[in-house]
Write a protein that holds these residues in place. Structure first.
Motif, PDB file in Angstrom:
ATOM      1  N   ALA A  30      -5.665   7.095  -5.181  1.00  0.00           N
ATOM      2  CA  ALA A  30      -4.578   6.130  -5.294  1.00  0.00           C
ATOM      3  C   ALA A  30      -3.619   6.195  -4.113  1.00  0.00           C
ATOM      4  O   ALA A  30      -2.720   5.353  -3.992  1.00  0.00           O
ATOM      5  N   ASN A 121      -6.666   1.818 -11.342  1.00  0.00           N
ATOM      6  CA  ASN A 121      -5.640   0.785 -11.163  1.00  0.00           C
ATOM      7  C   ASN A 121      -4.470   0.984 -12.127  1.00  0.00           C
ATOM      8  O   ASN A 121      -3.305   0.850 -11.743  1.00  0.00           O
ATOM      9  N   GLN A 124      -2.523   4.158 -11.063  1.00  0.00           N
ATOM     10  CA  GLN A 124      -1.772   3.883  -9.837  1.00  0.00           C
ATOM     11  C   GLN A 124      -0.561   3.016 -10.127  1.00  0.00           C
ATOM     12  O   GLN A 124       0.549   3.280  -9.642  1.00  0.00           O
ATOM     13  N   THR A 128       3.376   4.353  -9.796  1.00  0.00           N
ATOM     14  CA  THR A 128       4.202   3.625  -8.831  1.00  0.00           C
ATOM     15  C   THR A 128       5.443   3.042  -9.498  1.00  0.00           C
ATOM     16  O   THR A 128       6.558   3.139  -8.971  1.00  0.00           O
TER      17      THR A 128
END
Length: 219
Positions: A30, A121, A124, A128
């Motif tokens: 990631a 995904n 990540q 984030t």
């Protein structure tokens, strides 16, 4: 909040060696930097002062009792390092622990089922958003919380309830519009109505979003 000039720095604690190694590989893929990997919460806390970390990822149940060590560690970390993001991972839906974490934090927190982190995904995106001060809740956790929390919010329309549920999952207005397949203007009107019905004054849209989610999820 992490700096855009360097990768997000992550520390993790989980008693499963295999899961820790798997998470480190996912973090690398990631684009994150793993600055510490530990088998229990006490070891992580002991090393925390020497770590430059943006987000801490914790298993809910760790040694010695395998009950709520991750939650206790998370709350202690937020008390001493309030800018550090927290992501709790659990094998099962444990809504009480999510409530405890939310009750001790405003933003920069997340609670996901371990099955969810198998998706690069999703992991990540969650890390984030937490590093940027957002709140990320697993949809299954939100559903469990809502099962017991609807009465105080009975004035919301079904659409407003849908919007608030997606706010609780951490989606912004654009994300909510995409999920519900409605216009951005419609989302904004529903959000405004939610704030009004929950009695949240105009103290800043992002601040009110956090308060609305907390009102929705707490007893």
């Amino acid at each position: 909040m992490s700096s855009p000039s360097r990768p997000i720095r992550v520390a993790l604690a989980d008693d499963s060696v295999l899961l820790r190694e798997g998470l480190v590989r996912l973090f690398d893929e990631a684009g994150f930097e793993t600055v510490g990997s530990f088998g229990d919460g006490d070891s992580l806390r002991a090393a925390l002062d020497s770590l430059d970390v943006d987000v801490v990822v914790l298993d809910v149940r760790m040694p010695p009792t395998f009950r709520d060590e991750g939650v206790r560690t998370a709350i202690a970390i937020r008390a001493s390092r309030p800018t550090v993001g927290i992501l709790l991972l659990s094998q099962y839906v444990e809504a009480t622990y999510a409530e405890e974490l939310l009750g001790a934090s405003v933003g920069g927190v997340g609670y996901l089922l371990k099955d969810r982190v198998a998706s690069l995904n999703e992991l990540q995106d969650a890390v984030t958003r937490i590093a940027d001060g957002g709140t990320v809740l697993d949809p299954e956790v939100v559903r469990e919380l809502l099962t017991h929390r609807r009465d105080p919010l009975a004035t919301l329309t079904p659409r407003e309830a849908d919007v608030l549920q997606l706010m609780a999952e951490g989606l912004n207005n654009q994300g909510i519009a995409r999920r519900l397949v409605i216009g951005l203007g419609a989302v904004e009107k529903n959000v405004t109505a939610i704030f009004a019905k929950l009695g949240l004054d105009a103290s800043g849209a992002e601040h009110r979003r956090v308060l609305a989610v907390l009102r929705y999820l707490r007893p």
